[in-house]
Design an enzyme around this catalytic site. Structure first.
Site, PDB file in Angstrom:
ATOM      1  N   GLU A 138       0.836  -1.209   0.000  1.00  0.00           N
ATOM      2  CA  GLU A 138       0.000   0.000   0.000  1.00  0.00           C
ATOM      3  C   GLU A 138       0.870   1.257   0.000  1.00  0.00           C
ATOM      4  O   GLU A 138       2.091   1.195   0.141  1.00  0.00           O
ATOM      5  CB  GLU A 138      -0.914   0.031   1.233  1.00  0.00           C
ATOM      6  CG  GLU A 138      -2.280  -0.610   1.036  1.00  0.00           C
ATOM      7  CD  GLU A 138      -3.229   0.246   0.212  1.00  0.00           C
ATOM      8  OE1 GLU A 138      -2.796   1.279  -0.355  1.00  0.00           O
ATOM      9  OE2 GLU A 138      -4.413  -0.120   0.119  1.00  0.00           O
ATOM     10  N   ARG A 150      -7.119   0.996  13.057  1.00  0.00           N
ATOM     11  CA  ARG A 150      -5.749   1.311  12.644  1.00  0.00           C
ATOM     12  C   ARG A 150      -5.814   2.421  11.608  1.00  0.00           C
ATOM     13  O   ARG A 150      -6.872   2.679  11.019  1.00  0.00           O
ATOM     14  CB  ARG A 150      -5.029   0.088  12.084  1.00  0.00           C
ATOM     15  CG  ARG A 150      -5.619  -0.460  10.789  1.00  0.00           C
ATOM     16  CD  ARG A 150      -4.714  -1.546  10.210  1.00  0.00           C
ATOM     17  NE  ARG A 150      -5.259  -2.191   9.032  1.00  0.00           N
ATOM     18  CZ  ARG A 150      -5.191  -1.721   7.789  1.00  0.00           C
ATOM     19  NH1 ARG A 150      -4.585  -0.559   7.552  1.00  0.00           N
ATOM     20  NH2 ARG A 150      -5.699  -2.395   6.777  1.00  0.00           N
ATOM     21  N   ASN A 186      -4.853   3.954   7.887  1.00  0.00           N
ATOM     22  CA  ASN A 186      -4.820   3.197   6.640  1.00  0.00           C
ATOM     23  C   ASN A 186      -4.199   3.905   5.445  1.00  0.00           C
ATOM     24  O   ASN A 186      -3.451   3.288   4.706  1.00  0.00           O
ATOM     25  CB  ASN A 186      -6.235   2.762   6.256  1.00  0.00           C
ATOM     26  CG  ASN A 186      -6.232   1.750   5.130  1.00  0.00           C
ATOM     27  OD1 ASN A 186      -5.504   0.772   5.193  1.00  0.00           O
ATOM     28  ND2 ASN A 186      -7.034   1.979   4.103  1.00  0.00           N
ATOM     29  N   GLU A 212     -12.140  -4.971   9.543  1.00  0.00           N
ATOM     30  CA  GLU A 212     -12.853  -4.591   8.320  1.00  0.00           C
ATOM     31  C   GLU A 212     -14.354  -4.843   8.421  1.00  0.00           C
ATOM     32  O   GLU A 212     -15.015  -5.155   7.421  1.00  0.00           O
ATOM     33  CB  GLU A 212     -12.257  -5.315   7.103  1.00  0.00           C
ATOM     34  CG  GLU A 212     -10.771  -5.050   6.928  1.00  0.00           C
ATOM     35  CD  GLU A 212     -10.163  -5.753   5.711  1.00  0.00           C
ATOM     36  OE1 GLU A 212     -10.930  -6.366   4.936  1.00  0.00           O
ATOM     37  OE2 GLU A 212      -8.933  -5.688   5.554  1.00  0.00           O
ATOM     38  N   ASN A 226     -10.130   5.021   2.501  1.00  0.00           N
ATOM     39  CA  ASN A 226      -8.940   5.091   1.659  1.00  0.00           C
ATOM     40  C   ASN A 226      -8.797   6.511   1.131  1.00  0.00           C
ATOM     41  O   ASN A 226      -9.725   7.299   1.140  1.00  0.00           O
ATOM     42  CB  ASN A 226      -8.993   4.070   0.523  1.00  0.00           C
ATOM     43  CG  ASN A 226      -8.218   2.810   0.859  1.00  0.00           C
ATOM     44  OD1 ASN A 226      -6.995   2.845   1.029  1.00  0.00           O
ATOM     45  ND2 ASN A 226      -8.923   1.696   1.015  1.00  0.00           N
ATOM     46  N   ASP A 247      -9.689   1.349  -3.943  1.00  0.00           N
ATOM     47  CA  ASP A 247      -8.674   1.404  -2.897  1.00  0.00           C
ATOM     48  C   ASP A 247      -8.054   2.799  -2.923  1.00  0.00           C
ATOM     49  O   ASP A 247      -8.751   3.791  -2.948  1.00  0.00           O
ATOM     50  CB  ASP A 247      -7.666   0.272  -3.108  1.00  0.00           C
ATOM     51  CG  ASP A 247      -6.988  -0.168  -1.822  1.00  0.00           C
ATOM     52  OD1 ASP A 247      -6.528   0.707  -1.070  1.00  0.00           O
ATOM     53  OD2 ASP A 247      -6.892  -1.380  -1.566  1.00  0.00           O
TER      54      ASP A 247
END
Length: 295
Positions: free
Chosen positions: A20, A103, A105, A124, A151, A201
């Site tokens: 990522e 968390r 991201n 999730e 995202n 994403d």
């Protein structure tokens, strides 16, 4: 809508479980990216091919170059500074009010050196994620909330628009932005209408103001015009495309992170490039991310 199949280069077999956050560091001429689940912060030098990773103390969602030469990083439990020379992490701040099961991201900078970032439920499931802005040491909620997987955000070159992704909702939102703050978010693109089984994403905005996004479980990158129209779909040899970054000397190389997460043994055998850092020549130029202003 045009569909292209570019000549893709496999730059690095990083074996990323969840690659990522690619970010071009113009000052150093290197790309930074992370493997969230393996707690790795990678650097890749396209001029030499040299690369290495540093072990982060927790899951790491992003790393953005700062004005002082360090990187500001988003880990599971807050913001950290990473010293590239010492290869060390130092905790800077927790994010007030974040539940322990969340968390951090994804993130981006804007023209004023602020950092926009999101949180998410690590499992999730729960809609416990939201967006924040880090402005010279101060962290405040800003943008949409009650999202299970955030995202982005992504900001356009002049800082007039900011894009927020609701991954599970398969949609990208947009809001007006300026030095004083952010406006109300509204629908920009219904990704499900174009890619029924794919999940948007990480987004990024190119020099023409078009929004690109990786598509998890989608085999494609997508490019949307400023009015939300899908104009380009780019086919790549990996199922889980997470995020892209424009880089190189002319910002005409697209770097793409990928993920092995969720793939079966049979799928991994059929996708040898899953988890790799990929690249291809961009049809348009990108925008260099502004450095973070820490103080």
């Amino acid at each position: 809508m045009a569909v292209i199949v570019p000549e893709v280069r496999r730059l690095l077999d990083a074996e990323s479980l969840l690659g990522e956050g690619p970010c071009w560091d113009a000052a150093r001429g290197v790309l930074w990216f992370v493997d969230i689940k393996r707690h790795r912060l990678w650097h890749y030098d396209p001029a030499t091919g040299s690369n290495s990773f540093a072990d982060a103390p927790e899951q790491i969602g992003w790393a953005l170059p700062a004005e002082d030469g360090n990187l500001l990083c988003g880990l599971k439990d807050g913001l950290y500074l990473f010293d590239p020379e010492a290869r060390s992490f130092e905790k800077l701040a927790a994010v007030p009010g974040e539940p322990a099961h969340n968390r951090l991201n994804d993130a981006c900078t804007d023209p004023w050196g602020r950092v926009w970032f999101g949180s998410m439920d690590d499992a999730e499931n729960a809609a416990s994620g939201r967006f924040y802005v880090f402005d010279r040491g101060r962290i405040v909620p800003a943008g949409p909330s009650a999202i299970s997987i955030t995202n982005g955000p992504a900001v356009n070159a002049d800082g007039s628009k900011i894009y927020f992704t609701d991954t599970v909702g398969q949609r990208i939102l947009v809001a007006d932005l300026g030095p004083e703050g952010v406006g109300e978010a509204r629908l920009f693109a219904d990704v499900k209408a174009h890619f029924a089984d794919a999940y948007p994403d990480g987004p990024v905005v190119d020099a023409e103001g078009h929004v690109w996004t990786g598509l998890y479980n989608g085999w494609h990158l997508a490019r949307f015009a400023p009015d939300g129209e899908l104009t380009l779909s780019v086919k790549l040899p990996a199922q889980n495309l997470t995020k892209l970054a424009f880089g190189g000397k002319d910002l005409r190389t697209i770097f793409v992170t990928t993920a092995q997460k969720g793939l079966s043994a049979e799928q991994l055998a059929a996708q040898p490039w899953a988890g790799s850092l990929l690249a291809f020549d961009a049809p348009v130029a990108g925008v260099a991310p502004p450095p973070v202003k820490l103080a």
